[in-house]
Design a protein around this motif. Structure first.
Motif, PDB file in Angstrom:
ATOM      1  N   SER A  45     -10.611   0.049 -51.524  1.00  0.00           N
ATOM      2  CA  SER A  45      -9.492  -0.989 -50.883  1.00  0.00           C
ATOM      3  C   SER A  45      -8.406  -0.390 -50.280  1.00  0.00           C
ATOM      4  O   SER A  45      -8.029  -0.823 -49.277  1.00  0.00           O
ATOM      5  N   SER A  60      -7.319  -0.916 -46.525  1.00  0.00           N
ATOM      6  CA  SER A  60      -5.997  -1.256 -46.240  1.00  0.00           C
ATOM      7  C   SER A  60      -5.102  -0.203 -45.271  1.00  0.00           C
ATOM      8  O   SER A  60      -4.774  -0.595 -44.112  1.00  0.00           O
ATOM      9  N   THR A 109      -6.647  -0.511 -41.669  1.00  0.00           N
ATOM     10  CA  THR A 109      -6.338  -1.643 -41.161  1.00  0.00           C
ATOM     11  C   THR A 109      -4.937  -1.403 -40.514  1.00  0.00           C
ATOM     12  O   THR A 109      -4.320  -1.978 -39.447  1.00  0.00           O
TER      13      THR A 109
END
Length: 117
Positions: free
Chosen positions: A33, A37, A40
Motif C-alpha cells: 500500500s 501510494s 501514485t
C-alpha cells in the motif's frame, strides 16, 4: 476398520505459527500500500512536470512566432530605410541643381542690369 476422519484441532504450535504469518501478510499489504501510494505521488509529480514542459513548449512556440513577426517588421523597416536613403540622395542632387540655377540666375540678373544701364 478405519472410521471417518475427524480433523484434529489445530495444535497450539500451529496456531502460534499462523499468527506471525498473518502479521507478515498484513506487513506485506502495508508495504504494498505504501509503495502504491509513493508510485501514485510520483506519477502525479511527473504529470505536473510534463504539463509544465508542455506549457514551456507553448511559450517557446509563441516566442518563436513573435520573433518571426518582428523579423518581418525589421526587414520591412530596412527596406524603407534603403528607399529613404535613395530619395535623400535624389533630393540632394535636386538641391545642388537648384542652387546652381539660382547662382546662374543671379549672374543673369547682374548681366541684365548692366545691359539696361
Amino acid at each position: 476398520a478405519a472410521g471417518p476422519h475427524i480433523p484434529a484441532q489445530p495444535s497450539a504450535t500451529k496456531m502460534a505459527a499462523a499468527e506471525p504469518q498473518g502479521r507478515f501478510g498484513q506487513s506485506v499489504k502495508g508495504l504494498l500500500s505504501d509503495k502504491v501510494s509513493a508510485c501514485t505521488t510520483d506519477v502525479i509529480a511527473l504529470t505536473k512536470q510534463i504539463l509544465k514542459g508542455s506549457r514551456s513548449s507553448e511559450l517557446l512556440g509563441q516566442a518563436a512566432r513573435n520573433m518571426v513577426m518582428q523579423e518581418d517588421s525589421i526587414l520591412h523597416s530596412e527596406d524603407s530605410l534603403r528607399k529613404m536613403s535613395i530619395i535623400t540622395t535624389h533630393l540632394q542632387y535636386q538641391q545642388e541643381a537648384i542652387q546652381k540655377n539660382v547662382e546662374l540666375s543671379t549672374n543673369l540678373q547682374d548681366q541684365l542690369k548692366h545691359l539696361l544701364k
